[in-house]
Structures are given as structure tokens and as C-alpha cells.
Scaffold this motif. Structure first.
Motif, PDB file in Angstrom:
ATOM      1  N   GLY A 152      -0.255  -6.876 -75.383  1.00 15.48           N
ATOM      2  CA  GLY A 152       0.597  -8.053 -75.540  1.00 15.48           C
ATOM      3  C   GLY A 152      -0.242  -9.280 -75.848  1.00 15.48           C
ATOM      4  O   GLY A 152      -1.381  -9.169 -76.297  1.00 15.48           O
ATOM      5  N   GLY A 153       0.351 -10.443 -75.583  1.00 13.53           N
ATOM      6  CA  GLY A 153      -0.343 -11.690 -75.876  1.00 13.53           C
ATOM      7  C   GLY A 153      -0.269 -12.005 -77.361  1.00 13.53           C
ATOM      8  O   GLY A 153       0.563 -11.477 -78.094  1.00 13.53           O
ATOM      9  N   THR A 192      -3.298 -12.200 -79.520  1.00 15.28           N
ATOM     10  CA  THR A 192      -4.391 -11.642 -80.351  1.00 15.28           C
ATOM     11  C   THR A 192      -3.957 -10.467 -81.223  1.00 15.28           C
ATOM     12  O   THR A 192      -4.347 -10.393 -82.381  1.00 15.28           O
ATOM     13  N   ASP A 244       1.767  -3.797 -70.768  1.00 14.40           N
ATOM     14  CA  ASP A 244       2.350  -4.715 -69.787  1.00 14.40           C
ATOM     15  C   ASP A 244       3.457  -5.511 -70.463  1.00 14.40           C
ATOM     16  O   ASP A 244       3.623  -5.484 -71.689  1.00 14.40           O
ATOM     17  N   ARG A 256       6.102  -9.170 -69.775  1.00 10.66           N
ATOM     18  CA  ARG A 256       6.578 -10.277 -68.931  1.00 10.66           C
ATOM     19  C   ARG A 256       8.035  -9.982 -68.593  1.00 10.66           C
ATOM     20  O   ARG A 256       8.787  -9.482 -69.426  1.00 10.66           O
ATOM     21  N   GLY A 293      -6.128  -6.759 -74.361  1.00  9.86           N
ATOM     22  CA  GLY A 293      -6.808  -8.023 -74.640  1.00  9.86           C
ATOM     23  C   GLY A 293      -7.517  -8.460 -73.370  1.00  9.86           C
ATOM     24  O   GLY A 293      -7.553  -7.731 -72.379  1.00  9.86           O
ATOM     25  N   GLY A 334      -7.932 -12.126 -70.974  1.00  7.81           N
ATOM     26  CA  GLY A 334      -7.718 -13.561 -70.768  1.00  7.81           C
ATOM     27  C   GLY A 334      -9.039 -14.233 -70.448  1.00  7.81           C
ATOM     28  O   GLY A 334     -10.035 -13.571 -70.127  1.00  7.81           O
ATOM     29  N   HIS A 343      -8.756 -11.293 -66.967  1.00  4.47           N
ATOM     30  CA  HIS A 343      -7.661 -10.329 -66.746  1.00  4.47           C
ATOM     31  C   HIS A 343      -7.481  -9.477 -67.988  1.00  4.47           C
ATOM     32  O   HIS A 343      -7.869  -9.857 -69.094  1.00  4.47           O
ATOM     33  N   THR A 344      -6.846  -8.331 -67.771  1.00  2.00           N
ATOM     34  CA  THR A 344      -6.486  -7.476 -68.892  1.00  2.00           C
ATOM     35  C   THR A 344      -5.168  -6.802 -68.561  1.00  2.00           C
ATOM     36  O   THR A 344      -4.859  -6.610 -67.376  1.00  2.00           O
ATOM     37  N   ALA A 345      -4.369  -6.491 -69.560  1.00  2.00           N
ATOM     38  CA  ALA A 345      -2.960  -6.137 -69.332  1.00  2.00           C
ATOM     39  C   ALA A 345      -2.397  -7.235 -68.422  1.00  2.00           C
ATOM     40  O   ALA A 345      -2.654  -8.417 -68.652  1.00  2.00           O
ATOM     41  N   SER A 346      -1.690  -6.860 -67.362  1.00  5.98           N
ATOM     42  CA  SER A 346      -1.323  -7.912 -66.403  1.00  5.98           C
ATOM     43  C   SER A 346      -1.987  -7.641 -65.065  1.00  5.98           C
ATOM     44  O   SER A 346      -1.388  -7.766 -63.981  1.00  5.98           O
ATOM     45  N   ARG A 398       5.435  -9.871 -63.895  1.00  4.25           N
ATOM     46  CA  ARG A 398       5.161  -8.955 -64.985  1.00  4.25           C
ATOM     47  C   ARG A 398       5.167  -7.516 -64.513  1.00  4.25           C
ATOM     48  O   ARG A 398       5.052  -7.250 -63.322  1.00  4.25           O
ATOM     49  N   LYS A 414     -13.359 -17.621 -75.288  1.00  3.78           N
ATOM     50  CA  LYS A 414     -13.614 -16.443 -74.438  1.00  3.78           C
ATOM     51  C   LYS A 414     -15.098 -16.047 -74.393  1.00  3.78           C
ATOM     52  O   LYS A 414     -15.461 -15.078 -73.710  1.00  3.78           O
TER      53      LYS A 414
HETATM   54  C1  6PG Z   1      -0.293 -10.311 -71.949  1.00  2.83           C
HETATM   55  C2  6PG Z   1      -1.454  -9.416 -72.254  1.00  2.83           C
HETATM   56  C3  6PG Z   1      -2.694 -10.062 -71.726  1.00  2.83           C
HETATM   57  C4  6PG Z   1      -3.417 -10.600 -72.957  1.00  2.83           C
HETATM   58  C5  6PG Z   1      -4.455 -11.604 -72.561  1.00  2.83           C
HETATM   59  C6  6PG Z   1      -5.031 -12.271 -73.807  1.00  2.83           C
HETATM   60  O1  6PG Z   1       0.813  -9.798 -71.736  1.00  2.83           O
HETATM   61  O2  6PG Z   1      -0.511 -11.524 -71.973  1.00  2.83           O
HETATM   62  O3  6PG Z   1      -1.299  -8.159 -71.900  1.00  2.83           O
HETATM   63  O4  6PG Z   1      -3.545  -9.213 -71.005  1.00  2.83           O
HETATM   64  O5  6PG Z   1      -4.027  -9.505 -73.640  1.00  2.83           O
HETATM   65  O6  6PG Z   1      -3.817 -12.571 -71.746  1.00  2.83           O
HETATM   66  O7  6PG Z   1      -3.979 -12.974 -74.421  1.00  2.83           O
HETATM   67  P1  6PG Z   1      -4.170 -13.617 -75.893  1.00  2.83           P
HETATM   68  O8  6PG Z   1      -4.295 -12.466 -76.826  1.00  2.83           O
HETATM   69  O9  6PG Z   1      -2.899 -14.395 -76.102  1.00  2.83           O
HETATM   70  O10 6PG Z   1      -5.413 -14.466 -75.817  1.00  2.83           O
END
Ligand code: 6PG
Length: 247
Positions: free
Chosen positions: A44-45, A47, A75, A77, A144, A146, A150-153, A180, A203
């Protein structure tokens, strides 16, 4: 872990997205050829957007065997599917609405009601697909990172990080005022292939901190990624890549 992590450093975000899309294409074809199906958990997110758009391009994505490709989510939201924060909405806009993937092959993490019930429901969906093994074995989990690592949630200091039985948990992220659903660490680490995409100068410092450590050593969530019998690959642009990974 079968091999040390592999780092792919590309000059810019567009090149990273293209490399991720090509890797997805290669992994999907190999999985379908070897096992008749490709099960991927999408990241998600923001990227992944461009990589999904490239994947939906007719000259690449349309040649994929979508009838044998199953799209899950790492993951989500807990918002409606048409909410701007929804990972499903992002994937639908950039990929799902643009490629001929059969609807039954798309497995959104629905989480508009009780998050705990939603987590149980998604775990049931995973067990229906993967069978009642100890852990599901995704062919690919896309992730991704953060700025907080963090990764996933799976966020730093989250109780979700310690989960060693459930496949999916609900996680409250107070600093984001967000609830989440997320795949748990054992599920992610049972995948055949973990593909992390991290871009942007914001990052870089966190990557300087986490990349030199042995996968699985922690303490940050992204440092706990260590596929038991699989590969871990990082796709970075030059803006995010620490100097020791310079091309
Ligand atoms: C989410 C993602 C989260 C995301 C990172 C990076 O649901 O937000 O799973 O882990 O990969 O927060 O987010 P960006 O890609 O927006 O920088």
C-alpha cells in the motif's frame, strides 16, 4: 534465509518502478509455470503506484497470465474502499481496473466494521486459498517502508510485531489516528520473495540505520524481515540509497 539481501539501486523513481514491474512480471511467469498460480500480497501507500501503472501497461501487464494470478493485500486502512486512504482504491485505480484479472482473483482486505472480525475474516480467506497450513506461502509480498521503519502496518513498538499465531491482525496506529489490518511477521517471512521498494531522500537516513544490520535482528519492523526460505530484495532510487550502496 537462502541468500543475503539483494539491493537494486536505480537512478530515479521511474526506473525503480520499471524494475519492480519487470521483477513482478518475471516472478509471476515463473510461479505460474512451476506451480500453476502466483499469489502476491500488494503493498500500500504511495510508492507502488507507478510500478502498478507500468504493470497495467498493455505491452507488459497484459501479457501476464492473470487467470492464474491472485492479488491479496499486505495491509489496509480501515476505511471504505473508495476512501482516499484506501490501499485497495489505490490498487484499483492503478492496476486492478486496467488488467484482465478475474474478480474472484482479487482479495481486498475489507475493514469497515469491527477490525478484529475483519482480521479473522481475512485470515479465513487466506486459509481457504492456501489451505490450513501453519503459515501461508505467498510467492511475493510487496512492501514499502515508512520513515519510522514500519512496513506493512507493523509499526515500531506495536503489539502486532509480536504476533506468532494469527496470520492477520488489527493494529491501532495512534500517531496516525488510524486502525489497520496487516499480515503478521511470520506470514511475511514465509513468502518466497519479499520485495521492498523505498524511494526519496526522506528515507535515506533510516535506510543508513537499518540496511547494515543482519535481517531479522530488529529492533525496527523492517529489520525483522527475514524470509525463512526465500529472497529479500530492496529496490531503491539514488536519493534514498545510502552511500555504501552507490551505483
Ligand atoms: C501503508 C503501507 C505502508 C507503506 C509505508 C510507505 O498501508 O501505508 O503498507 O507500509 O508501505 O508507509 O508509504 P509510502 O509508499 O507512501 O512512502
Amino acid at each position: 534465509m537462502e541468500a543475503p539481501p539483494r539491493f537494486v539501486v536505480c537512478k530515479d523513481v521511474e526506473s525503480v518502478a520499471a524494475s519492480v514491474a519487470v521483477t513482478f512480471d518475471e516472478l509471476a511467469r515463473a510461479a505460474v509455470a512451476e506451480r500453476g498460480r502466483f499469489a502476491v500480497a500488494l503493498a500500500g501507500g504511495s510508492t507502488p503506484r507507478r510500478a502498478y501503472e507500468i504493470l497495467s501497461d498493455e505491452y507488459l501487464g497484459w501479457r501476464l497470465p492473470w487467470n492464474h494470478i491472485h492479488l491479496f493485500f499486505g495491509d489496509e486502512r480501515c476505511v471504505p474502499e473508495d476512501h482516499p486512504e484506501s490501499n485497495f482504491r489505490m490498487a484499483r485505480e492503478t492496476l486492478l481496473s486496467r488488467v484482465p484479472v478475474p474478480a474472484p482473483n482479487v482479495h481486498p482486505m475489507r475493514c469497515e466494521g469491527d477490525p478484529e472480525l475483519a482480521a479473522r475474516a481475512y485470515e479465513t480467506e487466506l486459509r481457504d486459498f492456501f489451505g490450513d497450513a501453519d503459515w501461508p506461502r505467498f510467492d511475493l509480498v510487496m512492501l514499502g517502508m515508512g520513515e519510522d521503519g514500519h512496513t506493512a502496518s507493523l509499526f515500531p513498538d506495536s503489539p502486532a510485531l509480536g504476533e506468532r499465531a494469527a496470520w492477520v491482525v488489527a493494529a491501532r496506529v495512534e500517531k496516525l489516528n488510524s486502525t489497520r489490518l496487516t499480515l503478521t511477521l511470520p506470514v511475511i517471512n514465509h513468502a518466497r520473495h519479499l520485495l521492498l521498494t523505498v524511494t526519496g531522500a526522506a528515507k535515506r537516513n533510516r535506510l543508513k540505520e537499518v540496511l547494515p544490520t543482519e535481517p531479522g535482528a530488529g529492533p525496527l519492523p523492517v529489520q525483522l524481515l527475514r524470509p525463512d526460505r526465500g529472497r529479500l530484495e530492496w529496490f531503491l532510487d539514488e536519493a534514498a540509497a545510502p552511500a555504501f550502496l552507490a551505483r
